[in-house]
Structure formats: structure tokens, C-alpha cells
Design a protein around this motif. Sequence first.
Motif, PDB file in Angstrom:
ATOM      1  N   ASN A  85       0.807  -1.214   0.000  1.00 54.90           N
ATOM      2  CA  ASN A  85       0.000   0.000   0.000  1.00 54.90           C
ATOM      3  C   ASN A  85       0.847   1.274   0.000  1.00 54.90           C
ATOM      4  O   ASN A  85       0.597   2.169  -0.813  1.00 54.90           O
ATOM      5  CB  ASN A  85      -0.943  -0.024   1.215  1.00 54.90           C
ATOM      6  CG  ASN A  85      -2.325   0.422   0.871  1.00 54.90           C
ATOM      7  OD1 ASN A  85      -2.537   1.597   0.652  1.00 54.90           O
ATOM      8  ND2 ASN A  85      -3.257  -0.516   0.845  1.00 54.90           N
ATOM      9  N   PRO A  86       1.856   1.399   0.863  1.00 59.12           N
ATOM     10  CA  PRO A  86       2.673   2.627   0.845  1.00 59.12           C
ATOM     11  C   PRO A  86       3.473   2.804  -0.458  1.00 59.12           C
ATOM     12  O   PRO A  86       3.767   3.930  -0.845  1.00 59.12           O
ATOM     13  CB  PRO A  86       3.627   2.453   2.029  1.00 59.12           C
ATOM     14  CG  PRO A  86       3.075   1.355   2.851  1.00 59.12           C
ATOM     15  CD  PRO A  86       2.229   0.516   1.960  1.00 59.12           C
ATOM     16  N   ILE A  87       3.776   1.702  -1.124  1.00 60.78           N
ATOM     17  CA  ILE A  87       4.483   1.782  -2.406  1.00 60.78           C
ATOM     18  C   ILE A  87       3.529   2.321  -3.473  1.00 60.78           C
ATOM     19  O   ILE A  87       3.886   3.211  -4.254  1.00 60.78           O
ATOM     20  CB  ILE A  87       5.059   0.411  -2.810  1.00 60.78           C
ATOM     21  CG1 ILE A  87       6.092  -0.058  -1.783  1.00 60.78           C
ATOM     22  CG2 ILE A  87       5.659   0.470  -4.213  1.00 60.78           C
ATOM     23  CD1 ILE A  87       6.504  -1.509  -1.926  1.00 60.78           C
ATOM     24  N   ARG A  88       2.311   1.779  -3.503  1.00 61.05           N
ATOM     25  CA  ARG A  88       1.316   2.246  -4.475  1.00 61.05           C
ATOM     26  C   ARG A  88       1.027   3.744  -4.306  1.00 61.05           C
ATOM     27  O   ARG A  88       0.760   4.443  -5.276  1.00 61.05           O
ATOM     28  CB  ARG A  88       0.017   1.450  -4.355  1.00 61.05           C
ATOM     29  CG  ARG A  88       0.083   0.073  -4.945  1.00 61.05           C
ATOM     30  CD  ARG A  88      -1.279  -0.589  -5.020  1.00 61.05           C
ATOM     31  NE  ARG A  88      -1.913  -0.775  -3.732  1.00 61.05           N
ATOM     32  CZ  ARG A  88      -1.653  -1.791  -2.906  1.00 61.05           C
ATOM     33  NH1 ARG A  88      -0.775  -2.721  -3.243  1.00 61.05           N
ATOM     34  NH2 ARG A  88      -2.281  -1.894  -1.762  1.00 61.05           N
ATOM     35  N   GLU A  89       1.087   4.213  -3.068  1.00 59.44           N
ATOM     36  CA  GLU A  89       0.841   5.631  -2.785  1.00 59.44           C
ATOM     37  C   GLU A  89       2.097   6.486  -2.934  1.00 59.44           C
ATOM     38  O   GLU A  89       2.088   7.665  -2.611  1.00 59.44           O
ATOM     39  CB  GLU A  89       0.259   5.793  -1.376  1.00 59.44           C
ATOM     40  CG  GLU A  89      -1.142   5.228  -1.230  1.00 59.44           C
ATOM     41  CD  GLU A  89      -2.164   5.956  -2.077  1.00 59.44           C
ATOM     42  OE1 GLU A  89      -2.121   7.191  -2.149  1.00 59.44           O
ATOM     43  OE2 GLU A  89      -3.012   5.268  -2.678  1.00 59.44           O
ATOM     44  N   ARG A  90       3.188   5.854  -3.356  1.00 50.52           N
ATOM     45  CA  ARG A  90       4.479   6.533  -3.574  1.00 50.52           C
ATOM     46  C   ARG A  90       5.027   7.191  -2.317  1.00 50.52           C
ATOM     47  O   ARG A  90       5.662   8.243  -2.370  1.00 50.52           O
ATOM     48  CB  ARG A  90       4.352   7.550  -4.708  1.00 50.52           C
ATOM     49  CG  ARG A  90       4.052   6.906  -6.036  1.00 50.52           C
ATOM     50  CD  ARG A  90       4.073   7.925  -7.161  1.00 50.52           C
ATOM     51  NE  ARG A  90       3.932   7.280  -8.439  1.00 50.52           N
ATOM     52  CZ  ARG A  90       2.762   7.097  -9.060  1.00 50.52           C
ATOM     53  NH1 ARG A  90       1.662   7.511  -8.506  1.00 50.52           N
ATOM     54  NH2 ARG A  90       2.723   6.504 -10.233  1.00 50.52           N
ATOM     55  N   LYS A  97       9.561  -2.275   3.384  1.00 51.28           N
ATOM     56  CA  LYS A  97      10.422  -2.352   4.566  1.00 51.28           C
ATOM     57  C   LYS A  97      10.774  -0.970   5.103  1.00 51.28           C
ATOM     58  O   LYS A  97      11.076  -0.810   6.277  1.00 51.28           O
ATOM     59  CB  LYS A  97      11.701  -3.130   4.256  1.00 51.28           C
ATOM     60  CG  LYS A  97      11.487  -4.614   4.154  1.00 51.28           C
ATOM     61  CD  LYS A  97      12.794  -5.304   3.908  1.00 51.28           C
ATOM     62  CE  LYS A  97      12.913  -6.449   4.881  1.00 51.28           C
ATOM     63  NZ  LYS A  97      14.192  -7.110   4.832  1.00 51.28           N
ATOM     64  N   ASP A  98      10.738   0.030   4.237  1.00 48.96           N
ATOM     65  CA  ASP A  98      11.076   1.399   4.636  1.00 48.96           C
ATOM     66  C   ASP A  98       9.917   2.135   5.305  1.00 48.96           C
ATOM     67  O   ASP A  98      10.109   3.208   5.857  1.00 48.96           O
ATOM     68  CB  ASP A  98      11.540   2.212   3.424  1.00 48.96           C
ATOM     69  CG  ASP A  98      12.815   1.657   2.814  1.00 48.96           C
ATOM     70  OD1 ASP A  98      13.603   1.029   3.542  1.00 48.96           O
ATOM     71  OD2 ASP A  98      13.009   1.841   1.592  1.00 48.96           O
ATOM     72  N   TYR A  99       8.728   1.569   5.216  1.00 49.19           N
ATOM     73  CA  TYR A  99       7.562   2.242   5.805  1.00 49.19           C
ATOM     74  C   TYR A  99       7.532   1.956   7.300  1.00 49.19           C
ATOM     75  O   TYR A  99       7.557   0.798   7.718  1.00 49.19           O
ATOM     76  CB  TYR A  99       6.268   1.774   5.121  1.00 49.19           C
ATOM     77  CG  TYR A  99       5.109   2.670   5.427  1.00 49.19           C
ATOM     78  CD1 TYR A  99       5.044   3.948   4.887  1.00 49.19           C
ATOM     79  CD2 TYR A  99       4.097   2.262   6.270  1.00 49.19           C
ATOM     80  CE1 TYR A  99       3.993   4.801   5.168  1.00 49.19           C
ATOM     81  CE2 TYR A  99       3.026   3.107   6.561  1.00 49.19           C
ATOM     82  CZ  TYR A  99       2.988   4.370   6.012  1.00 49.19           C
ATOM     83  OH  TYR A  99       1.946   5.214   6.301  1.00 49.19           O
ATOM     84  N   ILE A 100       7.457   2.991   8.121  1.00 52.28           N
ATOM     85  CA  ILE A 100       7.624   2.792   9.570  1.00 52.28           C
ATOM     86  C   ILE A 100       6.330   2.560  10.333  1.00 52.28           C
ATOM     87  O   ILE A 100       6.368   2.036  11.442  1.00 52.28           O
ATOM     88  CB  ILE A 100       8.396   3.969  10.204  1.00 52.28           C
ATOM     89  CG1 ILE A 100       7.667   5.290   9.982  1.00 52.28           C
ATOM     90  CG2 ILE A 100       9.806   4.034   9.652  1.00 52.28           C
ATOM     91  CD1 ILE A 100       8.291   6.469  10.719  1.00 52.28           C
ATOM     92  N   TYR A 101       5.186   2.906   9.771  1.00 53.64           N
ATOM     93  CA  TYR A 101       3.930   2.796  10.517  1.00 53.64           C
ATOM     94  C   TYR A 101       3.258   1.441  10.296  1.00 53.64           C
ATOM     95  O   TYR A 101       2.134   1.343   9.827  1.00 53.64           O
ATOM     96  CB  TYR A 101       2.993   3.943  10.159  1.00 53.64           C
ATOM     97  CG  TYR A 101       3.579   5.305  10.483  1.00 53.64           C
ATOM     98  CD1 TYR A 101       4.143   5.560  11.722  1.00 53.64           C
ATOM     99  CD2 TYR A 101       3.562   6.330   9.553  1.00 53.64           C
ATOM    100  CE1 TYR A 101       4.680   6.797  12.032  1.00 53.64           C
ATOM    101  CE2 TYR A 101       4.097   7.573   9.849  1.00 53.64           C
ATOM    102  CZ  TYR A 101       4.657   7.798  11.088  1.00 53.64           C
ATOM    103  OH  TYR A 101       5.190   9.027  11.386  1.00 53.64           O
ATOM    104  N   LYS A 102       3.976   0.387  10.667  1.00 51.95           N
ATOM    105  CA  LYS A 102       3.467  -0.980  10.504  1.00 51.95           C
ATOM    106  C   LYS A 102       3.976  -1.824  11.658  1.00 51.95           C
ATOM    107  O   LYS A 102       4.866  -1.411  12.398  1.00 51.95           O
ATOM    108  CB  LYS A 102       3.918  -1.573   9.173  1.00 51.95           C
ATOM    109  CG  LYS A 102       5.423  -1.837   9.103  1.00 51.95           C
ATOM    110  CD  LYS A 102       5.802  -2.418   7.759  1.00 51.95           C
ATOM    111  CE  LYS A 102       7.254  -2.774   7.628  1.00 51.95           C
ATOM    112  NZ  LYS A 102       8.240  -1.775   7.932  1.00 51.95           N
ATOM    113  N   GLY A 103       3.389  -3.021  11.798  1.00 56.92           N
ATOM    114  CA  GLY A 103       3.866  -3.931  12.831  1.00 56.92           C
ATOM    115  C   GLY A 103       3.018  -5.175  12.904  1.00 56.92           C
ATOM    116  O   GLY A 103       2.130  -5.413  12.081  1.00 56.92           O
ATOM    117  N   SER A 104       3.303  -5.966  13.915  1.00 57.57           N
ATOM    118  CA  SER A 104       2.613  -7.232  14.154  1.00 57.57           C
ATOM    119  C   SER A 104       2.777  -7.555  15.631  1.00 57.57           C
ATOM    120  O   SER A 104       3.780  -7.182  16.238  1.00 57.57           O
ATOM    121  CB  SER A 104       3.247  -8.335  13.299  1.00 57.57           C
ATOM    122  OG  SER A 104       2.722  -9.604  13.647  1.00 57.57           O
ATOM    123  N   SER A 105       1.811  -8.241  16.197  1.00 54.64           N
ATOM    124  CA  SER A 105       1.950  -8.651  17.596  1.00 54.64           C
ATOM    125  C   SER A 105       2.629 -10.007  17.712  1.00 54.64           C
ATOM    126  O   SER A 105       2.947 -10.442  18.810  1.00 54.64           O
ATOM    127  CB  SER A 105       0.580  -8.707  18.289  1.00 54.64           C
ATOM    128  OG  SER A 105      -0.213  -9.751  17.755  1.00 54.64           O
TER     129      SER A 105
END
Length: 160
Positions: free
Chosen positions: A129-134, A140-148
Motif C-alpha cells: 500500500n505505501p508503495i502504491r501511494e508513492r 520495509k522502509d515504511y515505519i507505521y506498521k507492525g505485528s503482535s
Amino acid sequence: MIREKKHRLDREQYIGEKIVSFTLCVKERKKLFVDDIVFKTFKDILLKEAEKFNISLLLFLFMPDHCHLLVKGNNQNSDVKNCIDRFKQKSGFWLAQNKPDFKWQKDYYDHILRDNEDLKNHLLYILNNPIRERLVDSWKDYIYKGSSCFDVDKWEEFIY
């Protein structure tokens, strides 16, 4: 009085060891998730609610104006819809107190994956998604992500 058409499945469809993809949007698509404090606050609320409801957050990713949540119930009593409803309620309260110009959109989108149907495709869709939105060149460079339950940055071998 005009009644809205029911578009949600019966509540029991969301209970148990289900994997469900949710998309929650900020009202008027305002750019809320562009700051570390907001992301951390929402992530903390989400993690607490997931723990209360015995839900695994396979992946969460906050885009500037919406978020993607891929969640899994951990036992037969897990209620993924109630968990997300509580997250939305508590984070909405935080918004009212701290950022009153922002609100959640009234509803959200969801999709129940059946028998691990296309889990890999859902993960890729969310991560890209962040790639599609440029916003970034690599997820991997997008910081607002995660997993429990996973180290998201080590998924490259799994999903490609």
C-alpha cells in the motif's frame, strides 16, 4: 425513516479462530497517521485490545488516512469484530480529547479469509500500500506498521 442496508455478516461469523482483514478510514480521508506520536498511541491501544480479546495482530499498517488490520482469533471464543470495534471506540475517544478535528469514518470494510485463503496475497496487498501511494520505494522502509506475533521485516522470504 430510511434504514441502512445491512452489510455486515452475523456476529457469530467473527467469533473463533478466524482471520479477518479490516480497513478503517479517517473521516473525510484527512491525513492523521503522519506523526510518530499518533501512530504509537493507536498502536498501543490496538495491542491492548488485541490482548484483551485474545487476538493476534498478524499485520497492522497505518497509511496517512486509513489503516489496515489483518487479525486472527486465537481460540474458539475470540471475537475479532468486537476487538476492532473496541479499538475504534477507544482510539476515537483519544481523538476527541487530543485531535478533535479528526474522527473515524462511521463504518469499516472487512473480509473474512476462509481456510487461510490467500493470506500471502492479503499480506502483500497491505504491505505494498505505501508503495502504491508513492510514500516509499520498499515496504520495509515504511515505519507505521507492525505485528503482535511476527517480525514483519523478516517476511521477505515468506511472501515472495
